[in-house]
Design an enzyme around this catalytic site. Structure first.
Site, PDB file in Angstrom:
ATOM      1  N   CYS A  33     -56.552 -21.622 -20.785  1.00 27.90           N
ATOM      2  CA  CYS A  33     -57.360 -22.039 -21.933  1.00 27.90           C
ATOM      3  C   CYS A  33     -58.068 -20.889 -22.623  1.00 27.90           C
ATOM      4  CB  CYS A  33     -58.393 -23.060 -21.487  1.00 27.90           C
ATOM      5  SG  CYS A  33     -59.481 -22.400 -20.215  1.00 27.90           S
ATOM      6  N   ASP A  35     -60.710 -19.338 -21.516  1.00 31.96           N
ATOM      7  CA  ASP A  35     -62.133 -19.302 -21.224  1.00 31.96           C
ATOM      8  C   ASP A  35     -62.470 -18.147 -20.273  1.00 31.96           C
ATOM      9  OD1 ASP A  35     -62.369 -21.447 -22.822  1.00 31.96           O
ATOM     10  OD2 ASP A  35     -62.654 -22.921 -21.247  1.00 31.96           O
ATOM     11  N   CYS A  58     -65.643 -24.503 -20.971  1.00 32.19           N
ATOM     12  CA  CYS A  58     -65.863 -25.927 -21.222  1.00 32.19           C
ATOM     13  C   CYS A  58     -66.946 -26.493 -20.306  1.00 32.19           C
ATOM     14  CB  CYS A  58     -64.556 -26.676 -20.980  1.00 32.19           C
ATOM     15  SG  CYS A  58     -64.110 -26.706 -19.247  1.00 32.19           S
ATOM     16  N   CYS A 102     -60.314 -25.742 -14.394  1.00 34.54           N
ATOM     17  CA  CYS A 102     -61.597 -25.164 -14.822  1.00 34.54           C
ATOM     18  C   CYS A 102     -62.429 -24.743 -13.613  1.00 34.54           C
ATOM     19  CB  CYS A 102     -62.386 -26.171 -15.635  1.00 34.54           C
ATOM     20  SG  CYS A 102     -61.431 -26.992 -16.912  1.00 34.54           S
TER      21      CYS A 102
END
Ligand code: FES
Length: 143
Positions: A33, A35, A58, A102
């Site tokens: 992603c 991140d 996120c 995540c």
């Protein structure tokens, strides 16, 4: 969709910030992603006396980082090294399957910060796993 604990750590994250003159700093990126997570450690007599994190990520990344930092605070370096995203997920009462990747970010950033600390201490780190960033697979392979 999200547990109460996830929502709590997302809306009221613990240990956000940075530590000046940290003993170990680790930054990793999530290739899935894009991140980014950065972790700072203060270590005295082999005990993690303080830990802070900053993330460009996120809500699930914020919640897992908040919980992961809570789980390693006051622990020895060796105990913190054993932290896996599975334990963080259990402490948060789980995440939706699409958000599991995540949680890997916090584990990897902590591992990178410990590696940085050990390098600064002059330890042999040749046996430590080197992580160039999240491929999304270690959550399964490093349990
Ligand atoms: Fe990137 Fe969650 S979507 S860390």
């Amino acid at each position: 969709m999200y547990s109460e604990k996830v929502m709590d750590h997302f809306t009221n994250p613990r240990n956000v910030g940075e530590i000046e003159n940290a003993d170990g700093v680790g930054q990793v990126g999530n290739m899935k992603c894009g991140d980014i997570m950065k972790v700072y450690l203060k270590i005295e007599n082999n005990i993690i006396t303080d830990v802070k994190f900053k993330t460009f990520g996120c809500g699930a990344a914020v919640a897992t980082s908040s919980m992961a930092t809570e789980l390693i605070k006051g622990k020895t370096v060796e105990e913190a090294e054993k932290l896996r995203n599975k334990a963080v997920l259990e402490a948060l009462d789980g995440l939706p399957p699409a958000k599991i990747h995540c949680s890997v970010l916090a584990e990897e950033a902590i591992a990178a910060a410990i590696k940085d600390y050990k390098m600064k201490q002059g330890h042999d780190i040749s046996d430590m796993q080197s992580c160039p960033g999240c491929c999304g697979k270690c959550g399964e392979s490093r349990e």
